[in-house]
Design an enzyme around this catalytic site. Sequence first.
Site, PDB file in Angstrom:
ATOM      1  N   GLY A   1       0.829  -1.198   0.000  1.00 18.66           N
ATOM      2  CA  GLY A   1       0.000   0.000   0.000  1.00 18.66           C
ATOM      3  C   GLY A   1       0.863   1.249   0.000  1.00 18.66           C
ATOM      4  N   CYS A   2       0.237   2.364  -0.317  1.00 20.96           N
ATOM      5  CA  CYS A   2       1.007   3.607  -0.466  1.00 20.96           C
ATOM      6  C   CYS A   2       1.516   4.122   0.877  1.00 20.96           C
ATOM      7  CB  CYS A   2       0.179   4.659  -1.188  1.00 20.96           C
ATOM      8  SG  CYS A   2      -1.469   4.929  -0.513  1.00 20.96           S
ATOM      9  N   PHE A   3       0.617   4.278   1.860  1.00 22.94           N
ATOM     10  CA  PHE A   3       1.075   4.732   3.176  1.00 22.94           C
ATOM     11  C   PHE A   3       2.089   3.758   3.779  1.00 22.94           C
ATOM     12  CE2 PHE A   3      -3.238   6.909   3.321  1.00 22.94           C
ATOM     13  CZ  PHE A   3      -2.752   8.201   3.293  1.00 22.94           C
TER      14      PHE A   3
ATOM     15  N   THR B   1       4.192   1.829   2.318  1.00 23.49           N
ATOM     16  CA  THR B   1       5.497   1.969   1.668  1.00 23.49           C
ATOM     17  C   THR B   1       6.294   3.097   2.312  1.00 23.49           C
ATOM     18  OG1 THR B   1       4.691   1.114  -0.439  1.00 23.49           O
ATOM     19  CG2 THR B   1       6.647   2.513  -0.530  1.00 23.49           C
TER      20      THR B   1
END
Lengths: 345, 345, 345, 345
Positions: A150-152, A154
């Site tokens: 996921g972005c957060f 990462t």
Amino acid sequence: MAKKKIGIIGATGYTGSELVRILTNHPDIEITMITSESRVGELFSDVHPFLQGIADQKLVSINQIDDYELDLVFLALPHGVSMDFVKRFKHKPFKIIDLSGDFRLNSKEVYEEWYKLNHIFPEGIEKAVFGSPELFFDKIKDANLIANPGCFPTSAILGLAPLLKANLIEEDNIIVDSKTGVTGAGIKAKTVNLYSNVNDNFKAYGLKYHRHTIEMQGVLDKVSEKETCIQFTPHLLPVDRGILTTIYVRPTGKMDEIKLKELYADFYANAPFVRLRKQEPAIKDVRGTNYCDLYVTYDKRTNMVIVISVIDNLIKGAAGQAVQNMNIMFNLEETKGLNLIPLNP
Amino acid sequence: MAKKKIGIIGATGYTGSELVRILTNHPDIEITMITSESRVGELFSDVHPFLQGIADQKLVSINQIDDYELDLVFLALPHGVSMDFVKRFKHKPFKIIDLSGDFRLNSKEVYEEWYKLNHIFPEGIEKAVFGSPELFFDKIKDANLIANPGCFPTSAILGLAPLLKANLIEEDNIIVDSKTGVTGAGIKAKTVNLYSNVNDNFKAYGLKYHRHTIEMQGVLDKVSEKETCIQFTPHLLPVDRGILTTIYVRPTGKMDEIKLKELYADFYANAPFVRLRKQEPAIKDVRGTNYCDLYVTYDKRTNMVIVISVIDNLIKGAAGQAVQNMNIMFNLEETKGLNLIPLNP
Amino acid sequence: MAKKKIGIIGATGYTGSELVRILTNHPDIEITMITSESRVGELFSDVHPFLQGIADQKLVSINQIDDYELDLVFLALPHGVSMDFVKRFKHKPFKIIDLSGDFRLNSKEVYEEWYKLNHIFPEGIEKAVFGSPELFFDKIKDANLIANPGCFPTSAILGLAPLLKANLIEEDNIIVDSKTGVTGAGIKAKTVNLYSNVNDNFKAYGLKYHRHTIEMQGVLDKVSEKETCIQFTPHLLPVDRGILTTIYVRPTGKMDEIKLKELYADFYANAPFVRLRKQEPAIKDVRGTNYCDLYVTYDKRTNMVIVISVIDNLIKGAAGQAVQNMNIMFNLEETKGLNLIPLNP
Amino acid sequence: MAKKKIGIIGATGYTGSELVRILTNHPDIEITMITSESRVGELFSDVHPFLQGIADQKLVSINQIDDYELDLVFLALPHGVSMDFVKRFKHKPFKIIDLSGDFRLNSKEVYEEWYKLNHIFPEGIEKAVFGSPELFFDKIKDANLIANPGCFPTSAILGLAPLLKANLIEEDNIIVDSKTGVTGAGIKAKTVNLYSNVNDNFKAYGLKYHRHTIEMQGVLDKVSEKETCIQFTPHLLPVDRGILTTIYVRPTGKMDEIKLKELYADFYANAPFVRLRKQEPAIKDVRGTNYCDLYVTYDKRTNMVIVISVIDNLIKGAAGQAVQNMNIMFNLEETKGLNLIPLNP
């Protein structure tokens, strides 16, 4: 070498368009198939008009998948939908990189608690490798199913891993204060993403219960071999893309600025996409690229370590990291097709 | 009642233009004098053309001050300059509200350490009242010199005061993660404030050493009667105005959601400009107004309290709070002239 | 004088919230009734949370209208819906200000051609007065039904009226190039208004066929007593509110800069909301206010007149102009409750 | 083939950083020298920190130019400075692409009238080729000095050339209404470019006298073999990069939609960077690329042709077009190194 044949499942969202944007200039692959159940027969550039003349592939249905020889497919599908696909095609010869959250957590139970959904393919959870190349390069090399981070997570994981791996901070006292651009919420027309609600505005959301909390903890538990506890708060920025995460942690022993910088330099010595920055990075410094820019500092007055971590949520936080994983799985140079330079301003 | 006669010292910045914007519609005062050393003889609306036809006062020099009878002056001057004025006119009959940082800290020594400047009028530090009406109403009533609070401190102090006053949290373990609009940095043409550097961008700045840290601590030490320790990190938002502060604190004893909400409701029962919000507030919810919107919640999983505090940095964080203080000093209704309604969107 | 009793029909859009924002501080009226068919029973501030504590009226249904004594109602309804209401309540004693397009055009036929809708109440078209106070003050005074002008037409008509009235330009060779903020498109979640589609972006839309074209022409035909022909192109700006219209016209005779400026000064000598600006105005110069800022200039090299006209589309282009009309209908001072000062920055 | 050796004169502005951004991934050239008189000895990435690890070349002085063998230099200098350089190095063997306005106009006299500067090297004006590849490909091939087109002229010229070349419109009755992002004004800290002055704002500037007017006219005079007259009005958008130009022209004879579209399709049949769009293009559709997107339509009601032309001002309007010119001068494929895909969103 023959070009690898790639399928992209799910064309209408930002993840799909970013994958196409990146892969179009990748020298060693060809995009063989792009699917969209809702827009079969249209061109990819009908869905994303800015790609007129650049990506005019005709969209097909997943059901036509047997018409194609594929080496690897990217799943650019919502969570809850990805697992259906993975289950249905588990005997197919192609590798899968799933960009949804369906295979990122550590168990069916945890998934069902945080996603409020039945998980119909727990076998996939067992098999899937968490696609964070800076941490799990060797496993990714041999994987057939990648759970792309996921972005957060990462941004938080890359910011915290060196300290937790070295066992230098209180693992149950971690504050992750994140600020994200609006594309993190997807391409759908939701009131919350209207221009007038986002522009010149800023707010926190998903307090206490955001799903990425458990994803971060799950991965960092493995890195630290301890049970981490993270207070995670996302905020919505009036920007299209980019995440900046500010992390506050408490050292368990003596800390100083030099030791801290060295720790990160060593940890990321071989990571082509992690840049250790001399000054505080801004999100535009990585816009359009696969970089994760990190800045770490120690505050003697308060005895705290602050880490700032910046990514482009659609690239290092999604499509770019997925291509990085693909390169590793294909034994290509990790940076192939990812020589993206920040668009700034 | 005769209208009170007001002087505004310093016309060119945002603080000056906001004071004029607010005071122009205030029924009980008249703006008698506006000074600007660099633009003497011009109209106020030459400096701020959007006020053409609304505020066309001729600008004069501070040196002409004896030509006017004044009840109160606002100092809209940079820190370091304000103290000169306060010293020079200490025997004048008018009251002073200083919007700079020159009289906000607890001692000459602390000022000099954090501002890297000699303080030439320590007597003013003794006399000055910190202009936070929700905390020091009675002292403000009788004050002749108000140190009008800084923007970040206003948001943090109002967010933290109830918990610290009631002695419910670890006072030396406070994280204040703030995000501000660009007007906080003033009106001057600096590279850091260029559109292309701010738009679609976001970054932290002033890590560990921002002056507002010590201002927050100084005031909260008094509120809590303990020595607080705050980790304060400001970030620059791509918005014109507004501050959102996310605060993380650790309860010392048993905490729950209901108790927490009641604590704040009681503490701010008589505060007309503090709104306790049901959902997380956004900065546009207070834009153009003197409100401070607060949202508090307790996370059982992590045993942390999160407070979100939102203000318009130019109003509750500067000119509006100054007018609120003026009202109190003149025995006017606290809300006079401050019936501002959020401009949203 | 007893306060006038006002109803607002339609609470959920921007027009509704702006009316409430303005009327809340109006000294001579009270908001007696606010309707919303979809949210009956909720508070107005549930629909617009930034108004918590400011406008907490309970929403009712139109069907309850007989429970209230009303002097005037504002219709903040979509076009096509307004005419139903006007027809249904034509015998009611209250005056009506309709903010939709239903009664702005010159005939049923023209309406049906440009709106692609049957007009069910052509009688209203006959009766309605076009609510442009700078042009039709006397008629507005006596009107029972006001067709409140559209946002683009307001900016264009005020920019063109002096020249057309004086018969100084080619009336069939007018270019109106407008740029609007996104609130012009309403509050609904449409893809076109998503943050990611508007931010850092700009485009034209509605070329050749925008309905406001015929509204401008219809009114300016009356002003000029000739048949005007206007090429109107709207563009979508990445801003919340504001319209800037650039107008290009060709003088029929000799023109010069001085004559041009005098023409406008004379024409708007008694218009409290038209500001003739010395420099090119920007949309933020009128943000949050009822002003229309005009700038006119003559280009000798090309023999063209350029007019720049700026308004806040939600205020002078909608709710503010509606309140101005209300004041006139009630014989109040035209500026009552409209002492709004630009929020800039 | 040996890589061509390139110098970039002037490192601190956006033109310099965009040239480096593009050329870094160009397969057939190497950046041999980058100069900056104010920052000699520093790294290019010290000036543009987002390029840390990507472009770390050491900056040198122009005076060191003889230490390098160069095939071509780009002048990323302000107008008025470029001509000094061109004059000083006129006998050097390298080719020059000048991105300033110094050699774009048709004569010393015209330059001095519109730029209010002496032109010290009129010989260069004679020799220079206007670097618009879609119009002057063959001349560019053989040129030693290229006057790289201005940003507004690029958008206007490509929008107008087919109609003027075919002699289908009134050449002395052309309206060019342009809207530009803020990077067009350069990187310097000027009040007009401050975030608070640009954000949520919009205005016209440079009415009647903008220098790009005469540049457009000069080139289009040649294309049309007539004397054109253009009313050009630029406006400042709250976006970083991008120009959208709306053009209004009057057909001299019979016109229709089909004929119009065919005209453009034929004219740009071999232009790899001109995209004829089915719908109105937006500026984000070309962001980060060398495309010029065009949309043309005919309005039967008004008998007018409308052309919409969109570019990225820093790329097709500056650095990208310069690289395109370089490719042509080196006999490389016109698109080499310019396979840039729009960053959208």
